[in-house]
Scaffold this motif. Sequence first.
Motif, mmCIF file in Angstrom:
data_model
loop_
_atom_site.group_PDB
_atom_site.id
_atom_site.type_symbol
_atom_site.label_atom_id
_atom_site.label_comp_id
_atom_site.label_asym_id
_atom_site.label_seq_id
_atom_site.Cartn_x
_atom_site.Cartn_y
_atom_site.Cartn_z
ATOM 1 N N GLU A 255 0.876 -1.190 0.143
ATOM 2 C CA GLU A 255 0.081 -0.029 0.136
ATOM 3 C C GLU A 255 0.792 1.220 0.057
ATOM 4 N N GLU A 256 0.591 2.152 -0.828
ATOM 5 C CA GLU A 256 1.205 3.280 -0.906
ATOM 6 C C GLU A 256 0.115 4.730 -0.755
ATOM 7 N N VAL A 257 0.559 5.647 0.227
ATOM 8 C CA VAL A 257 -0.273 6.498 0.428
ATOM 9 C C VAL A 257 0.936 7.934 0.323
ATOM 10 N N ASP A 258 0.550 8.859 -0.977
ATOM 11 C CA ASP A 258 1.228 10.183 -0.886
ATOM 12 C C ASP A 258 0.363 11.316 -0.325
ATOM 13 N N LEU A 259 0.986 11.746 0.990
ATOM 14 C CA LEU A 259 0.440 12.888 1.496
ATOM 15 C C LEU A 259 0.657 14.315 0.923
ATOM 16 N N GLY A 260 1.478 14.207 -0.212
ATOM 17 C CA GLY A 260 1.830 15.531 -0.740
ATOM 18 C C GLY A 260 2.441 16.370 0.375
ATOM 19 N N ASP A 261 1.810 17.751 0.562
ATOM 20 C CA ASP A 261 2.320 18.869 1.483
ATOM 21 C C ASP A 261 1.725 18.563 2.814
ATOM 22 N N VAL A 262 0.676 17.636 3.287
ATOM 23 C CA VAL A 262 0.344 17.208 4.547
ATOM 24 C C VAL A 262 1.494 16.716 5.140
ATOM 25 N N ALA A 263 1.838 16.999 6.434
ATOM 26 C CA ALA A 263 3.101 16.858 7.084
ATOM 27 C C ALA A 263 2.791 15.380 7.671
ATOM 28 N N LEU A 264 3.983 14.472 8.044
ATOM 29 C CA LEU A 264 4.009 13.323 8.487
ATOM 30 C C LEU A 264 4.935 13.452 9.799
ATOM 31 N N LEU A 265 3.939 13.370 10.943
ATOM 32 C CA LEU A 265 4.605 13.424 12.178
ATOM 33 C C LEU A 265 4.646 12.068 13.018
ATOM 34 N N PRO A 266 5.475 11.870 13.857
ATOM 35 C CA PRO A 266 5.424 10.800 14.770
ATOM 36 C C PRO A 266 4.410 10.852 15.505
ATOM 37 N N GLY A 267 3.520 9.703 15.806
ATOM 38 C CA GLY A 267 2.573 9.680 16.827
ATOM 39 C C GLY A 267 2.995 10.395 18.137
ATOM 40 N N LEU A 268 2.104 11.252 18.907
ATOM 41 C CA LEU A 268 2.329 11.932 19.972
ATOM 42 C C LEU A 268 2.390 10.888 21.199
ATOM 43 N N VAL A 269 2.971 11.323 22.239
ATOM 44 C CA VAL A 269 3.002 10.482 23.529
ATOM 45 C C VAL A 269 2.762 11.706 24.545
ATOM 46 N N ASP A 270 1.438 11.245 25.096
ATOM 47 C CA ASP A 270 1.007 12.030 26.316
ATOM 48 C C ASP A 270 1.161 11.499 27.407
ATOM 49 N N THR A 271 1.938 11.781 28.412
ATOM 50 C CA THR A 271 2.286 11.149 29.604
ATOM 51 C C THR A 271 1.419 11.704 30.537
ATOM 52 N N HIS A 272 0.431 12.568 30.517
ATOM 53 C CA HIS A 272 -0.443 13.031 31.470
ATOM 54 C C HIS A 272 -1.811 12.993 31.300
ATOM 55 N N VAL A 273 -2.616 11.730 31.454
ATOM 56 C CA VAL A 273 -3.955 11.610 31.292
ATOM 57 C C VAL A 273 -4.486 11.038 32.253
#
Length: 437
Positions: A43-61
């Motif tokens: 599978e291939e996904v081209d996001l163009g100018d949409v940014a690719l970030l690592p998933g956030l880590v929320d240590t206070h929930v």
Amino acid sequence: MVDLVLRSRRAVVADGERPAAVSVAGGRIVAVDDHDARVDAAEEVDLGDVALLPGLVDTHVHVNEPGRTEWEGFATATRAAAAGGVTAIVDMPLNSLPPTVDVDALIVKLAAARGQLHVDVGFWGGAIPGNVGALPALHAAGVYGFKAFLADSGVPEFPPLSPDQLEEALRAVDAQFVVHAEDPGHLHPAASSPAYADFLASRPPDAEHAAVATAIAAARATGRRVHILHLSAATALPLIERARADGLPVTAETCPHYLTLDAAHIPAGATEFKCCPPIRDAANADRLWAALADGLISCVVSDHSPCTPELKRQDTGDFAAAWGGIASVQLGLPVVWTAARARGHTLADVVSWMARRPAELVGLAGKGRIAVGADADLVAFDPEAEFTVDPVRLHHRNPVTPYAGKVLAGVVRTTWLRGRTVTGDAPRGVFLTREGS
């Protein structure tokens, strides 16, 4: 052949933001190539100018389940997290019943959470008076460390520690301690009032300053790791700076609401803005931003702390009677990005504050970064798109938010957990435990 390749002209990888192709196999990142690299992928996904970030880590929930599931729950909290680009959370030991203060309570919480997780979830233990003997076994069971309050927590089953009790707990186990730093001797009873200024006056900066000093003294006496939770009062920053200059293992976090909301603009009776420690003025927020920029504050996390609308006392607007907590796990990324870009910060800065450094705080080596070997927890984030916050579109259980009606920049388009799209329908999150447990 890899399972998936994601291409973006704005991928935030180890060396900053650049065009890249990120390949995924078996739930992990197996290559980070140039944007136009040829990759044999199912599978291939081209996001163009949409940014690719690592998933956030929320240590206070605060998930609150079991016991106060009407406030929040694992299904709703983790669905909200995924919708906000957060792929791993660490749950606080309160306000669930029982609180996570021994192994038996952890087992109860695990049973409540099983089969409900849309993102990965780890757990903090709690340090309260009388449970110091339970801390080593709870740490060995996999919690990431221990939360302690130095002032009233708001719930009777999780009382605060005295300075001596905090030091005793630190000596009992070599673990990360995270401290709610407000000193009870500097807090004042809040008068029943719809005026935010009256509530703010009851929790002055001196309360945080004194408690941060107490926490640092405990770290100095024991050599243990101490992390200051949800720092609101910038006046405490020099204490943290001095501790770090002395080589003490002291770190600090802040939250989106302390960076972006201004006490001067909180309407009368708007109890959705109440949290402890409180939101302060714009000049204070400027100093928090400066501390973030120079690394003195290491990370930005939500302190997602929801309750029912009734407990917010929206009927009377009485700040003294209202529950103190802001639910923001779904909105933290766009809230911070909107303010950060206006101050000249980059997406790479936001990723450092909200993904990489929280992961480092708890030792999640496979989270918070786009790098070979890391979990394929990824987020397609459109940094230029804008939206207006509509509470009914939030996924946490009770749609109460101080951000209602605000126009924010940055829209999460897709979240992937170990290379698979999170839809909110099929929970695939797993329990996270401290390495070596």
